[in-house]
Design an enzyme around this catalytic site. Sequence first.
Site, mmCIF file in Angstrom:
data_model
loop_
_atom_site.group_PDB
_atom_site.id
_atom_site.type_symbol
_atom_site.label_atom_id
_atom_site.label_comp_id
_atom_site.label_asym_id
_atom_site.label_seq_id
_atom_site.Cartn_x
_atom_site.Cartn_y
_atom_site.Cartn_z
ATOM 1 C CD GLU A 194 -0.057 -3.828 9.907
ATOM 2 O OE1 GLU A 194 -1.269 -3.849 10.144
ATOM 3 O OE2 GLU A 194 0.648 -4.843 9.815
ATOM 4 C CG ASN A 221 6.894 11.364 -2.706
ATOM 5 O OD1 ASN A 221 7.722 11.768 -1.906
ATOM 6 N ND2 ASN A 221 7.190 11.119 -3.981
ATOM 7 C CB SER A 246 1.957 6.662 17.959
ATOM 8 O OG SER A 246 2.575 5.440 18.303
ATOM 9 C CD GLU A 247 3.024 10.533 15.930
ATOM 10 O OE1 GLU A 247 3.843 10.775 16.829
ATOM 11 O OE2 GLU A 247 3.122 9.524 15.181
ATOM 12 C CB ILE A 266 6.725 -4.012 0.228
ATOM 13 C CG1 ILE A 266 6.156 -2.734 -0.415
ATOM 14 C CG2 ILE A 266 5.773 -5.190 0.072
ATOM 15 C CD1 ILE A 266 4.948 -2.139 0.288
ATOM 16 C CG LEU A 306 -1.765 1.272 1.448
ATOM 17 C CD1 LEU A 306 -2.776 1.453 0.325
ATOM 18 C CD2 LEU A 306 -2.478 1.217 2.802
ATOM 19 C CB THR A 307 3.557 2.346 2.324
ATOM 20 O OG1 THR A 307 2.736 2.027 3.440
ATOM 21 C CG2 THR A 307 4.341 3.609 2.619
ATOM 22 C CD GLU A 308 1.866 4.835 -4.323
ATOM 23 O OE1 GLU A 308 2.152 5.961 -4.785
ATOM 24 O OE2 GLU A 308 0.909 4.155 -4.731
#
Length: 389
Positions: free
Chosen positions: A372, A138, A375-376, A166, A134-136
């Site tokens: 995942e 930017n 905390s913020e 990943i 999922l993460t990229e």
Amino acid sequence: MKPVSETESMSFAYTEAMQHIASATRDFAERYIRPYVMEWDEAQTFPRGLFRQMGEQGFMGILVPEQYGGAGLGYHEYIVVISELAKVCGAIALSVAAHNSLCTGHILYFGSEEQKQRYLPKLASGAWLGAWALTEPNTGSDAGNMKFTATPDGDHWILNGTKCWITHGNSAEVLVIIARTGPPRTHQNATAFIVERGMPGLMAGKKENKLGMRASETTEVICDQVRVGPQQVIGAVGDGFRQAMAVLDGGRISIAALALGIGRGAYEAARSYALQRHQFDQPIASFQGIAFKLADMYLQLQAAELLAHKAADLKNRGEKVTLYSSMAKYYASEAAVRIATEAVQIFGGYGYTKEFPVEKYYRDAKLCTIGEGTSEIQKLVIARELLRS
């Protein structure tokens, strides 16, 4: 095996099945993981063969129904497995959690029957390893602005872009990739695809050189004109973001379990050391400054465990779990960092060396406050859930 009341464990009773699973996981970890922990950590070795062994134990398909070759267990048992593994090595536990709750979980909860039949048995056995992308670079928390795209080409799709951070990005045989299929930051603009290793244009990019969790492989995933068919789409086109958020709800229980295990490992090491280490002709555990640290550490572990199992109970019953999974993840991960920090302090100078285990717990724990959802972000999620009208 010690009865539950004699263990440094839960403040509510394990079922007999949970006790058996805890014992079996503990025995496996002591035999096949602990002897190699620092070797794998120092060299950043990802021990792929170990995960096939864990597949034979049922660890790679904990939540997968028996009809698809899995163990058919629930989230309480899942927490037990992940936390017991994490007591010995957070990196191995992280990989097991990512495989189970992200890639395998996404296909289990949202895949078609044909997709489940094709992928789940091999994932549950450990023959195939799963990754979830999922993460990229930017778009970490800003997932609605993904640059990774899937463009229609007749009844097929062409995938282009780069995903980062990943787990198993290089070694996984199966990847679930969330791609943007609509304009940025619009409703229903993402879709989930199953991509198999060996598809033309699928590549692994840079492997990250990490502070902790070093035996868990983390790389970029690159797609360059990867062509996938309609049978690789999970659910409806445009439903990818909703699916991803639901998967993360379960994934946050995974991180809570991971943090719980790391924290417990650090606490047990610190407690044992404090009873053995003598200063002024008495164990340092007898000094109030150390005893109070241990009391606070144990208290935080108990609270983290209760939150994790509350979320597990909701998940098992099919109820909305967003609030409790975020609370469990947030509290347990921050507690693990505090506990590992205090464990290093109790060990003193020895805690700063690699001859003792607490420096690794210290390094591994920090990821739990980031992965995942930071905390913020968890506090944002919790506040949003509390303030819903």
